[in-house]
Enzyme design. Sequence first.
Site, PDB file in Angstrom:
ATOM      1  N   LYS A  22       0.963  -1.156   0.086  1.00 61.04           N
ATOM      2  CA  LYS A  22       0.055   0.000  -0.040  1.00 61.04           C
ATOM      3  C   LYS A  22       1.071   1.168   0.032  1.00 61.04           C
ATOM      4  O   LYS A  22       0.719   2.178  -0.852  1.00 61.04           O
ATOM      5  CB  LYS A  22      -0.911   0.070   1.131  1.00 61.04           C
ATOM      6  CG  LYS A  22      -1.425   1.381   1.527  1.00 61.04           C
ATOM      7  CD  LYS A  22      -2.403   1.420   2.564  1.00 61.04           C
ATOM      8  CE  LYS A  22      -1.761   1.735   3.978  1.00 61.04           C
ATOM      9  NZ  LYS A  22      -1.566   3.252   4.214  1.00 61.04           N
ATOM     10  N   ASN A  23       1.903   1.499   0.935  1.00 57.84           N
ATOM     11  CA  ASN A  23       2.434   2.600   1.094  1.00 57.84           C
ATOM     12  C   ASN A  23       3.534   2.721  -0.071  1.00 57.84           C
ATOM     13  O   ASN A  23       4.158   4.022  -0.043  1.00 57.84           O
ATOM     14  CB  ASN A  23       3.240   2.507   2.562  1.00 57.84           C
ATOM     15  CG  ASN A  23       2.098   2.657   3.493  1.00 57.84           C
ATOM     16  OD1 ASN A  23       0.882   2.914   3.295  1.00 57.84           O
ATOM     17  ND2 ASN A  23       2.552   2.633   4.656  1.00 57.84           N
ATOM     18  N   CYS A 116      -5.356   7.898   9.066  1.00 50.52           N
ATOM     19  CA  CYS A 116      -5.635   7.356  10.649  1.00 50.52           C
ATOM     20  C   CYS A 116      -5.681   8.437  11.457  1.00 50.52           C
ATOM     21  O   CYS A 116      -4.287   9.482  11.248  1.00 50.52           O
ATOM     22  CB  CYS A 116      -4.645   6.310  10.712  1.00 50.52           C
ATOM     23  SG  CYS A 116      -5.190   4.864   9.714  1.00 50.52           S
ATOM     24  N   ARG A 121      -0.212  14.894  12.667  1.00 53.28           N
ATOM     25  CA  ARG A 121      -0.042  14.651  11.460  1.00 53.28           C
ATOM     26  C   ARG A 121       0.101  15.988  10.541  1.00 53.28           C
ATOM     27  O   ARG A 121      -0.599  15.964   9.573  1.00 53.28           O
ATOM     28  CB  ARG A 121      -0.656  13.663  10.577  1.00 53.28           C
ATOM     29  CG  ARG A 121      -0.820  12.323  11.534  1.00 53.28           C
ATOM     30  CD  ARG A 121      -1.522  11.191  10.870  1.00 53.28           C
ATOM     31  NE  ARG A 121      -0.728  10.558   9.686  1.00 53.28           N
ATOM     32  CZ  ARG A 121      -1.238   9.570   8.933  1.00 53.28           C
ATOM     33  NH1 ARG A 121      -2.191   9.034   9.020  1.00 53.28           N
ATOM     34  NH2 ARG A 121      -0.043   8.929   8.047  1.00 53.28           N
ATOM     35  N   PRO A 122       0.859  16.957  10.903  1.00 49.51           N
ATOM     36  CA  PRO A 122       1.063  18.102   9.936  1.00 49.51           C
ATOM     37  C   PRO A 122       1.626  17.952   8.795  1.00 49.51           C
ATOM     38  O   PRO A 122       2.356  16.829   8.473  1.00 49.51           O
ATOM     39  CB  PRO A 122       1.848  19.098  10.987  1.00 49.51           C
ATOM     40  CG  PRO A 122       2.736  17.980  11.743  1.00 49.51           C
ATOM     41  CD  PRO A 122       1.807  16.937  12.139  1.00 49.51           C
ATOM     42  N   ILE A 123       1.644  18.909   7.791  1.00 50.03           N
ATOM     43  CA  ILE A 123       2.382  18.845   6.390  1.00 50.03           C
ATOM     44  C   ILE A 123       3.029  19.907   6.280  1.00 50.03           C
ATOM     45  O   ILE A 123       3.445  20.403   5.236  1.00 50.03           O
ATOM     46  CB  ILE A 123       1.158  18.708   5.396  1.00 50.03           C
ATOM     47  CG1 ILE A 123       0.308  20.009   5.431  1.00 50.03           C
ATOM     48  CG2 ILE A 123       0.330  17.676   5.392  1.00 50.03           C
ATOM     49  CD1 ILE A 123      -0.549  20.302   4.204  1.00 50.03           C
ATOM     50  N   LEU A 125       6.446  20.133   6.515  1.00 47.66           N
ATOM     51  CA  LEU A 125       7.676  19.714   6.103  1.00 47.66           C
ATOM     52  C   LEU A 125       7.413  19.410   4.519  1.00 47.66           C
ATOM     53  O   LEU A 125       8.261  19.998   3.646  1.00 47.66           O
ATOM     54  CB  LEU A 125       8.211  18.521   6.371  1.00 47.66           C
ATOM     55  CG  LEU A 125       8.469  18.439   8.052  1.00 47.66           C
ATOM     56  CD1 LEU A 125       9.017  17.077   8.471  1.00 47.66           C
ATOM     57  CD2 LEU A 125       9.456  19.580   8.424  1.00 47.66           C
ATOM     58  N   ASP A 304       4.185   1.147  12.315  1.00 44.63           N
ATOM     59  CA  ASP A 304       3.003   0.641  11.602  1.00 44.63           C
ATOM     60  C   ASP A 304       2.833  -0.845  12.265  1.00 44.63           C
ATOM     61  O   ASP A 304       1.590  -1.357  11.878  1.00 44.63           O
ATOM     62  CB  ASP A 304       3.201   0.611  10.144  1.00 44.63           C
ATOM     63  CG  ASP A 304       3.056   2.107   9.222  1.00 44.63           C
ATOM     64  OD1 ASP A 304       3.086   1.929   8.139  1.00 44.63           O
ATOM     65  OD2 ASP A 304       2.547   2.761  10.282  1.00 44.63           O
ATOM     66  N   ILE A 326       7.073   7.996  16.893  1.00 41.26           N
ATOM     67  CA  ILE A 326       6.649   8.587  15.674  1.00 41.26           C
ATOM     68  C   ILE A 326       5.270   9.525  15.538  1.00 41.26           C
ATOM     69  O   ILE A 326       5.217  10.655  15.401  1.00 41.26           O
ATOM     70  CB  ILE A 326       6.733   7.516  14.484  1.00 41.26           C
ATOM     71  CG1 ILE A 326       8.092   6.795  14.378  1.00 41.26           C
ATOM     72  CG2 ILE A 326       6.086   8.251  13.077  1.00 41.26           C
ATOM     73  CD1 ILE A 326       9.056   7.854  13.923  1.00 41.26           C
ATOM     74  N   ARG A 396      -8.699  -0.773   4.343  1.00 41.54           N
ATOM     75  CA  ARG A 396      -7.996   0.304   3.595  1.00 41.54           C
ATOM     76  C   ARG A 396      -6.543  -0.377   3.190  1.00 41.54           C
ATOM     77  O   ARG A 396      -5.904   0.267   2.322  1.00 41.54           O
ATOM     78  CB  ARG A 396      -7.743   1.372   4.594  1.00 41.54           C
ATOM     79  CG  ARG A 396      -9.079   2.389   4.512  1.00 41.54           C
ATOM     80  CD  ARG A 396      -8.716   3.574   5.452  1.00 41.54           C
ATOM     81  NE  ARG A 396      -7.635   4.208   4.848  1.00 41.54           N
ATOM     82  CZ  ARG A 396      -6.564   4.934   5.571  1.00 41.54           C
ATOM     83  NH1 ARG A 396      -6.727   5.407   6.893  1.00 41.54           N
ATOM     84  NH2 ARG A 396      -5.586   5.577   4.995  1.00 41.54           N
TER      85      ARG A 396
HETATM   86  C1  EPZ Z   1       3.814   7.188   5.957  1.00 40.06           C
HETATM   87  O1  EPZ Z   1       2.983   8.104   6.759  1.00 40.06           O
HETATM   88  C2  EPZ Z   1       2.770   5.970   5.899  1.00 40.06           C
HETATM   89  N1  EPZ Z   1       1.555   6.438   5.181  1.00 40.06           N
HETATM   90  C3  EPZ Z   1       2.546   5.645   7.578  1.00 40.06           C
HETATM   91  O2  EPZ Z   1       1.671   4.200   7.355  1.00 40.06           O
HETATM   92  C4  EPZ Z   1       3.571   5.336   8.330  1.00 40.06           C
HETATM   93  O3  EPZ Z   1       3.464   5.162   9.495  1.00 40.06           O
HETATM   94  C5  EPZ Z   1       4.577   6.810   8.187  1.00 40.06           C
HETATM   95  O4  EPZ Z   1       4.835   6.985   6.833  1.00 40.06           O
HETATM   96  C6  EPZ Z   1       5.899   6.499   8.938  1.00 40.06           C
HETATM   97  O5  EPZ Z   1       6.701   5.503   8.418  1.00 40.06           O
HETATM   98  C7  EPZ Z   1       1.957   6.171   3.846  1.00 40.06           C
HETATM   99  O6  EPZ Z   1       2.844   5.987   3.426  1.00 40.06           O
HETATM  100  C8  EPZ Z   1       0.378   6.323   3.114  1.00 40.06           C
HETATM  101  P1  EPZ Z   1       5.723  10.901   8.270  1.00 40.06           P
HETATM  102  P2  EPZ Z   1       3.431  10.073   6.542  1.00 40.06           P
HETATM  103  O7  EPZ Z   1       5.683  11.874   7.209  1.00 40.06           O
HETATM  104  O8  EPZ Z   1       4.363   9.955   5.413  1.00 40.06           O
HETATM  105  C9  EPZ Z   1       5.562  14.381  11.302  1.00 40.06           C
HETATM  106  C10 EPZ Z   1      -0.109   2.995   7.610  1.00 40.06           C
HETATM  107  O9  EPZ Z   1      -0.820   2.452   8.426  1.00 40.06           O
HETATM  108  N2  EPZ Z   1       5.414  15.136  10.342  1.00 40.06           N
HETATM  109  O10 EPZ Z   1       6.997  10.210   8.049  1.00 40.06           O
HETATM  110  O11 EPZ Z   1       2.475  10.869   6.929  1.00 40.06           O
HETATM  111  C11 EPZ Z   1       4.386  13.507  11.602  1.00 40.06           C
HETATM  112  O12 EPZ Z   1       3.433  14.026  12.314  1.00 40.06           O
HETATM  113  C12 EPZ Z   1       0.250   4.453   7.694  1.00 40.06           C
HETATM  114  O13 EPZ Z   1       0.021   2.455   6.528  1.00 40.06           O
HETATM  115  C13 EPZ Z   1       5.676  16.513  10.439  1.00 40.06           C
HETATM  116  O14 EPZ Z   1       5.735  16.958  11.565  1.00 40.06           O
HETATM  117  O15 EPZ Z   1       4.592   9.709   7.974  1.00 40.06           O
HETATM  118  C14 EPZ Z   1       4.804  12.077  12.181  1.00 40.06           C
HETATM  119  O16 EPZ Z   1       4.903  12.404  13.658  1.00 40.06           O
HETATM  120  C15 EPZ Z   1      -0.038   5.043   8.906  1.00 40.06           C
HETATM  121  N3  EPZ Z   1       5.480  17.458   9.296  1.00 40.06           N
HETATM  122  C16 EPZ Z   1       6.248  12.051  11.698  1.00 40.06           C
HETATM  123  O17 EPZ Z   1       6.674  13.226  10.816  1.00 40.06           O
HETATM  124  C17 EPZ Z   1       5.138  17.057   8.264  1.00 40.06           C
HETATM  125  O18 EPZ Z   1       5.099  17.813   7.237  1.00 40.06           O
HETATM  126  C18 EPZ Z   1       6.125  10.810  10.691  1.00 40.06           C
HETATM  127  O19 EPZ Z   1       5.443  11.114   9.675  1.00 40.06           O
HETATM  128  C19 EPZ Z   1       5.258  15.496   7.892  1.00 40.06           C
HETATM  129  C20 EPZ Z   1       5.379  14.672   9.049  1.00 40.06           C
END
Ligand code: EPZ
Length: 417
Positions: A22-23, A116, A121-123, A125, A304, A326, A396
């Site tokens: 999926k990811n 989820c 989960r901010p964006i 970055l 995960d 995380i 999902r």
């Molecule tokens: C991806 O999510 C995966 N989802 C998640 O899997 C996985 O848990 C995660 O990576 C970590 O490995 C998909 O690939 C679709 P991150 P993502 O950006 O990209 C913070 C599942 O169950 N952060 O690495 O959202 C964030 O809040 C899902 O399959 C910021 O602060 O993960 C978190 O604490 C759940 N600002 C940490 O970084 C940002 O702009 C990791 O988030 C982005 C993230």
Amino acid sequence: MSVIRIQGMRSLQGEMEIQGSKNAVLPVMAAALLHEGRIVIKNIPRIQDVFCMIEILEALGCGCRLEGHELAIDTRGLCKSQVPDEAGGRMRSSIMLLGPLLGRLHQAETCYPGGCVIGRRPIDLHLAALQQMGAEICSEGETIQAFAGNLQGAKLSLPFPSVGATENALMAAVAARGITCIRGAAREPEIEVLCRFCESMGARIEGIGSSFLTVYGGRKLHDCEFTVPGDRIVAGTYLGALAATGGELCLRGVPATHMAGTWEALRQTGCVCEFGPDRICARMDGRPQPVNLSTGPYPEFPTDLQSVMLAVASVAEGYSQIQENIFEERFATAEELKKIGAHITIEGGSAYVMGSYPLAGGELWASDLRGGAALVVAGLASENESRIHGYSYISRGYEDICGDLTALGARIALEED
Ligand code: EPZ
């Protein structure tokens, strides 16, 4: 509503092919927009998030044909840059469309992504990287609008190895004019898969697999066919189920190199694993041993699988500790596990678990994708029947968790409630 019904206390035996990742597939589907042409993706998992991404690509004007586990995407019709709110709000991956849409149409609009509820989960970055490459971004309330005449190569440095931010920056860099360096890039296997996909379209990327990526952007791209690997988290889920129930499994289709961090968790439980290039065989005798785990960016133990290992620790022979580093709200499953006899205390980002076997079984409610899978694992190690609600979360990411586990000897079925 669908409910998963389980009669536990059966060991697992057998061999199976693990579904596509999926990811890995979701960012690959988004990256297909970078090229005006036809892309074929193989080993597609038939899961709700893929159907949602297809819905979005079609709403943007692309043609999508899903036949079995093969998806043909024709992006020549791409004409809209606004991601539909309803679909975009259903999953986190909708944010991945910002980079490709800016690269292809020089503008993009999307709502704040769904997915989820496991933390804020901010964006920030994602947006900072795109702004450094020349995008103008304004976000009002739940809507994000982005514009870029032409994205420019930049020297990016991620303060945290965010998977999604790395993917968005990478895709934008493929379209950008000039060279982009991404320092502090995530090293999850899904990043390498995305790089290999972009290379198969004609992109040039150096440092693949490392935390320092160099992208030579603006190259002409071309049609391609690409196969995504098996899903390392689905494999880890079924290996966690083995650790909780005992037995012997062989799982095909997942590269052993994608399982770093997971090996250590399984080793701690006493599960004996052997692996080949894309085959994992494991054996578990007796109850799992207690674990001491801490989630982190790849190659550390994956967040995960934290909920799954919480379920395994709940039936372990002793005292376990699992620290979540995380996502700040990823212990919701603990409350459900405690309803069926698990002894779990959550304090300061860690779960402290005194294992007891078997669990009691009962009515359980999933509230996120991987937490739902963890409830299935707990049900398999429970003496009475368990019924798990919230299948819409589990579907999902898992194509057929009931069919898979039935094939491995579990007494589990999906029923209409
Ligand atoms: C991806 O999510 C995966 N989802 C998640 O899997 C996985 O848990 C995660 O990576 C970590 O490995 C998909 O690939 C679709 P991150 P993502 O950006 O990209 C913070 C599942 O169950 N952060 O690495 O959202 C964030 O809040 C899902 O399959 C910021 O602060 O993960 C978190 O604490 C759940 N600002 C940490 O970084 C940002 O702009 C990791 O988030 C982005 C993230």
